[in-house]
Design a protein around this motif. Structure first.
Motif, short mmCIF file in Angstrom:
data_model
loop_
_atom_site.label_atom_id
_atom_site.label_comp_id
_atom_site.label_asym_id
_atom_site.label_seq_id
_atom_site.Cartn_x
_atom_site.Cartn_y
_atom_site.Cartn_z
N MET B 1 0.81 -1.21 0.00
CA MET B 1 0.00 0.00 0.00
C MET B 1 0.85 1.27 0.00
O MET B 1 0.59 2.20 -0.73
N THR B 2 1.83 1.27 0.87
CA THR B 2 2.69 2.44 0.96
C THR B 2 3.53 2.53 -0.30
O THR B 2 4.16 1.56 -0.71
N GLN B 3 3.51 3.70 -0.89
CA GLN B 3 4.30 3.87 -2.11
C GLN B 3 5.63 4.52 -1.74
O GLN B 3 5.68 5.48 -1.00
N ASN B 4 6.70 4.02 -2.29
CA ASN B 4 8.00 4.57 -1.96
C ASN B 4 8.81 4.78 -3.20
O ASN B 4 8.64 4.08 -4.19
N LYS B 5 9.74 5.73 -3.10
CA LYS B 5 10.58 5.94 -4.28
C LYS B 5 11.87 5.14 -4.18
O LYS B 5 12.73 5.24 -5.03
N HIS B 34 10.69 6.74 4.49
CA HIS B 34 9.55 7.10 5.31
C HIS B 34 9.90 6.78 6.76
O HIS B 34 10.35 5.68 7.05
N ALA B 36 8.17 5.81 9.21
CA ALA B 36 7.53 4.60 9.72
C ALA B 36 8.27 3.35 9.26
O ALA B 36 8.36 2.36 9.99
N ASP B 37 8.82 3.37 8.04
CA ASP B 37 9.57 2.22 7.55
C ASP B 37 10.93 2.13 8.24
O ASP B 37 11.41 1.05 8.57
N GLU B 40 10.57 0.44 11.52
CA GLU B 40 10.46 -1.03 11.44
C GLU B 40 11.83 -1.67 11.32
O GLU B 40 12.10 -2.70 11.92
N GLU B 168 5.01 19.50 12.31
CA GLU B 168 4.34 19.01 11.11
C GLU B 168 2.85 19.32 11.15
O GLU B 168 2.26 19.73 10.18
#
Lengths: 466, 466
Positions: B1-5, B34, B36-37, B40, B168
Motif C-alpha cells: 500500500m505504501t508507495q516509496n521511491k 519514510h 515509519a519504515d 520497522e 508538522e
C-alpha cells in the motif's frame, strides 16, 4: 468534562421527553446545543418526536446532526421525513454518511429516496455502495480538496476560502497532475500557511510519494497505517493513482471501536451485533447466540461419547469423576489465556503466520510449567484433606493425587499449545484469528482433556483401583 | 500500500541486518526512508546496530524517529547512547514521548539522563511523570500553540510561521486571557485562514466554551470524547482552566489499541502485558498467567467439594457423570456470551449501571429460551442413541434425558443471568467491567451448575435411579 453555557436541565432528555413539548420548542433547544449533546437527546426521544424536531431545525443544523454517525435510527428518520425535506438533507450531507444510511434503508423507502437525490449525490452514492463493508471504500468520503499542480500557494489558499467555507476541518490538500489527475503530492494546511504565497503548490511539503490506500484495503489495515504514520487522513486511490476519496481519522476511531466490539463478541462466542444491547430484538438475540451455542453444544457432546468409552473405569473408581470439572476447566482456562495472547500478537503483527513454530516452542515449556504449578496445588489439596480427615479418598489416595497432578500437567500443556495454535490455523484458513473464541478453545480442550485424564488414570491406577 | 521511491530491497531489514553494513551506511539509508519504515528496520536490527545507526543520523531525523512511540527498546537505546547525544535528543523530543521513555528507564541511567536535560525539559517532565498511567495527563503533550486573546488573526498566523516552523501538524490554536491565562476559545487552522487578517482572534470560530478534559480523565473517557465530538485534539486544563497540555488523536489511537489488547487479555483471563509476545520473558509469562490460573484453579476446587457432596448419587447413577462436562460447559458458554455483550454495552455506555435490572429482565427469558433449545437437542441426542442402540442408558433413559434437559434449562438461564450481571457488579465495585473474564464466568457457573444438575437429578430420579 464538557463545559456548556446552557443550564443543566436543558441536557436532561427526560425533561424534553416526558413533557410533550411542541417539536418547534425542542428544535429550538437542540439548535443551541453542542451537536454531540443534541444527538444524545435525539437518540433518547421517541422516534416521532425526534423526526418532528429534525423537521423543525434550520436546514444547516439538521444536516450537521444527521451527518454524525452517532445519531441512531436514521433509517426510520428518513423513511418518515417529508420527501422533499429528506432529499434536501441527503444532498447536503457527506457522501460516506449517506452511503451508511442507504445501506440501512430497505425498499420501498430506499428506491423512493434514491430517486429524488441530485445527480451528483446519486453518482457518489452508486460508487460508494459498491464497496464491501469494512473496507476503506466503505469508510471513505468523496469530499476532499484537490488542486492542480500548476497552482500557487496563494491561489490554493484563496480556493479554500472561496469554495470550502462550510467545512470545519480541512485535513490536507491533494495536489494532482492537471492533465492526468494523478495524485502527486499531499500538502498539510500547516505547510500551506508557512509557505511563501508565490510558491508553486507542487513544491510545498514532503518529498517522496504520499502514503495511499486502495478502496479494498481492510479497515484493520487502515487503522494500522494511521497508527504507523500518525495520519489524520489518507487518500484512497484507484489503480491509476486517481484520488477517489479520503478516509479521515474520526472514521478510523469509529471503525476501531466497532472492531473492538466485534472482536469481544467473537471471543465471547457469539455473532457480531452492531446494534446497542437494548435495541436487539428477542428473536435476533436468540439467533445470534443460539447458533454458536448449539454448535458448541454439539461438539461438546463428544465429551459424553468419550466418557461412555471410559464408563467401566468410572464405575470402578467414582472418585475420578469428582475431579473431572477441575481438570477440564484448567485446560480450558490455560487455552483461553494462550488464545487471547496470540489473537492480539497477530492483530498487532508482532508475530507473523510463519512464526507459528516459535510460538509452539514457547508454549510447550510454559504450559508444562503452568500445569506443574496447578499439579502441585492439587497434590497439596488432596493430601491436606486426607490428612485432616476432611474427606476420605480411600486407601489409594496418593495414587489418585498423582493421577490428577499428572493429568493436569498434560492437559494444561495441551491447552496452552492448542489455544496458541488455533489463531494461526484460523488465519491460515483465511478467517479472522479473533474468531478463536474462549468457548471454542474450551470445547476443543475438553474432549481431549478427558481422554488425557482417563489415559493417565489407566496408567497410574491399573492393578489398584482400575 | 505504501508507495516509496526507494527500490524494495532497501526495505528488507534482513539485508541491513545480516550484511554487517557500517552504521553510517545504515543511517544514510534510514535517513532517506519514510520514518515509519525506518522505525520497522530499527526495531528489527540488533540493539547495538540500532544504537549506532541512530548516533549516525542527522540530529533532526534522529529526533523524528525517537519521537515515535512505535520505536521499541528506547530504554536500552538511551542507556547506551553517548550522554551528550542522548541529552540533545531528549531536549528536542516531544514532552509526552520523553515522559514515556523516563517511565521505562531504570536507575542509574534514569538519574544520569535526567541530570543533563535542560531546565525547560526537566520542568515539563517533572509535571508529566506525576500523572498516573492511563490518564489524560500521561497521554498529553505540553507543546501547543497558545496566543493571548488580544492578538489579531494576522499576528497569530505570523506567530505560527515564526515560532512553530518545525512542527508538522498544528491541531488548533488555544486563545487565552492575556492576564489570567484562562482558556477562552479554540480556533482551528481552517477557521484561521478563512478569517480576515485584521479580525481579533477571540472572535474567530465557535461560540460556547470549548470541550476540555482534566489531566486525571481516564483514557477510555478521552477516547469516547474524541469519538463523540470528532476531535483531532483536546486541551487538558487544570481547575482554574489553564491549559496544561493537549491530547492529540494519534495518541488516542495508540491508547485505544493498548486498551483493546489489555481488554482481550483480561477477558482471556490473564494480566495485562504491554510487551510484544516474543519479548515476554519466560518467568514473566509464568507470573502473568500463573497468578490468575491458580486463583481460578482454587475456586474451581469447589466443584470437587460439590461433587463429594453428591457422591452417593453418583455411585448409584454413574450415567449422570457422563453428562457433567456437557452440562457445565453449556453454562460457561452462555455465561461468556452474556459477559462479552455486557462488557461492550457498558464500555460504549449503551447501558448505565442503574439499568442492571432491565438487563436481568432480558437475560432471564433469553437464557430460558437458549437453555430450552439445548435441552431439546439433548433430548433428541439421547433418544436417537437409545433407539438406534448406539448406547444403552438403561431402563430409565427417558427420565435421564428429562433430567439433563431440565438441568440445561436451569444452568443456561443461570449462566446468562450471572454472566450478564458480573460486569455490573465489577463496575459497581470500582473495577473495569472488562475484568470479567470468560474463565472467571465459567468457574462461577461451574460450581452452581453442578449443584443445579444434581438437585434436578434428585427431583427427577428419586425412587428410580436414586
Amino acid at each position: 468534562m464538557t463545559q456548556n453555557k446552557f443550564p443543566p436541565e436543558v441536557f436532561n432528555p427526560e425533561i424534553l421527553d416526558g413533557s410533550d413539548l411542541p417539536a418547534a420548542v425542542i428544535a429550538h433547544r437542540l439548535a443551541g446545543m453542542h451537536p454531540a449533546d443534541a444527538i444524545e437527546i435525539l437518540n433518547d426521544l421517541d422516534i416521532d418526536d425526534a423526526i418532528a424536531a429534525i423537521a423543525h431545525l434550520p436546514h444547516e443544523q439538521a444536516v450537521n446532526l444527521l451527518d454524525r454517525p452517532e445519531l441512531r435510527r436514521t433509517d426510520e428518520i428518513f423513511e418518515n421525513l417529508p420527501l422533499n425535506l429528506a432529499g434536501g438533507f441527503l444532498d447536503a450531507m457527506s457522501a460516506d454518511r449517506v452511503t451508511d444510511i442507504f445501506q440501512e434503508l430497505e425498499d420501498p423507502a430506499r428506491t423512493r429516496l434514491f430517486a429524488i437525490l441530485d445527480t451528483e449525490t446519486k453518482a457518489a452514492l452508486k460508487k460508494l455502495l459498491h464497496y464491501p463493508p469494512d473496507t476503506a471504500g466503505s469508510l471513505m468520503t468523496t469530499e476532499l480538496i484537490s488542486v492542480p499542480a500548476t497552482w500557487t500557494v496563494s491561489r490554493t489558499l484563496q480556493h479554500i476560502r472561496d469554495v470550502e467555507r462550510s467545512r470545519e476541518t480541512v485535513y490536507a490538500i491533494y495536489v494532482v497532475d492537471p492533465a492526468t489527475k494523478v495524485l502527486q503530492r499531499v500538502v498539510t494546511l500547516r505547510r500551506l500557511i508557512t509557505s511563501e504565497p508565490g510558491t508553486p503548490i507542487i513544491s510545498v511539503g514532503h518529498d517522496g510519494n504520499p502514503v495511499t490506500i486502495s478502496p479494498l484495503t481492510d479497515r484493520e489495515d487502515v487503522a494500522r497505517l494511521f497508527r504507523k504514520h500518525d495520519l489524520l487522513a489518507v487518500p484512497v486511490v484507484d489503480d491509476d493513482r486517481h484520488v477517489i476519496g479520503i478516509v479521515t481519522v474520526d472514521d478510523v476511531l469509529d471503525a476501531m471501536t466497532h472492531e473492538m466490539t466485534e472482536d469481544t463478541y467473537k471471543f465471547g462466542g457469539l455473532e457480531a451485533i452492531t446494534k446497542p444491547y437494548m435495541e436487539i430484538g428477542f428473536l435476533e438475540m436468540l439467533r445470534k447466540r443460539g447458533g454458536w451455542l448449539s454448535i458448541l453444544f454439539l461438539s461438546e457432546m463428544l465429551t459424553a461419547s468419550a466418557m461412555q468409552y471410559f464408563e467401566v473405569e468410572l464405575e470402578k473408581a467414582v472418585v475420578l469423576a469428582l475431579f473431572i470439572p477441575l481438570v477440564m476447566s484448567s485446560g480450558g482456562n490455560s487455552g483461553s489465556q494462550a488464545t487471547s495472547l496470540l489473537i492480539r500478537a497477530l492483530a498487532l503483527q508482532d508475530i507473523k503466520l510463519r512464526d507459528w513454530w516459535k510460538v509452539a516452542l514457547r508454549e510447550l515449556p510454559t504450559g508444562f510449567a503452568l500445569g506443574s504449578l496447578l499439579g502441585i496445588i492439587c497434590l497439596i489439596r488432596i493430601t491436606t484433606w486426607q490428612m485432616l480427615g476432611l474427606y476420605d479418598y480411600g486407601p489409594h489416595w496418593m495414587l489418585i493425587a498423582a493421577t490428577i497432578a499428572a493429568a493436569l500437567v498434560g492437559i494444561v500443556t495441551f491447552g496452552s499449545l492448542s489455544g496458541s495454535m488455533l489463531p494461526f490455523i484460523l488465519q491460515r484458513l483465511g478467517f479472522d484469528p479473533a474468531s478463536a473464541s474462549a468457548p471454542f478453545v474450551a470445547t476443543l480442550v475438553d474432549v481431549t482433556g478427558l481422554v488425557i485424564y482417563f489415559s493417565v488414570a489407566l496408567i497410574f491406577l491399573s492393578g489398584t483401583l482400575l
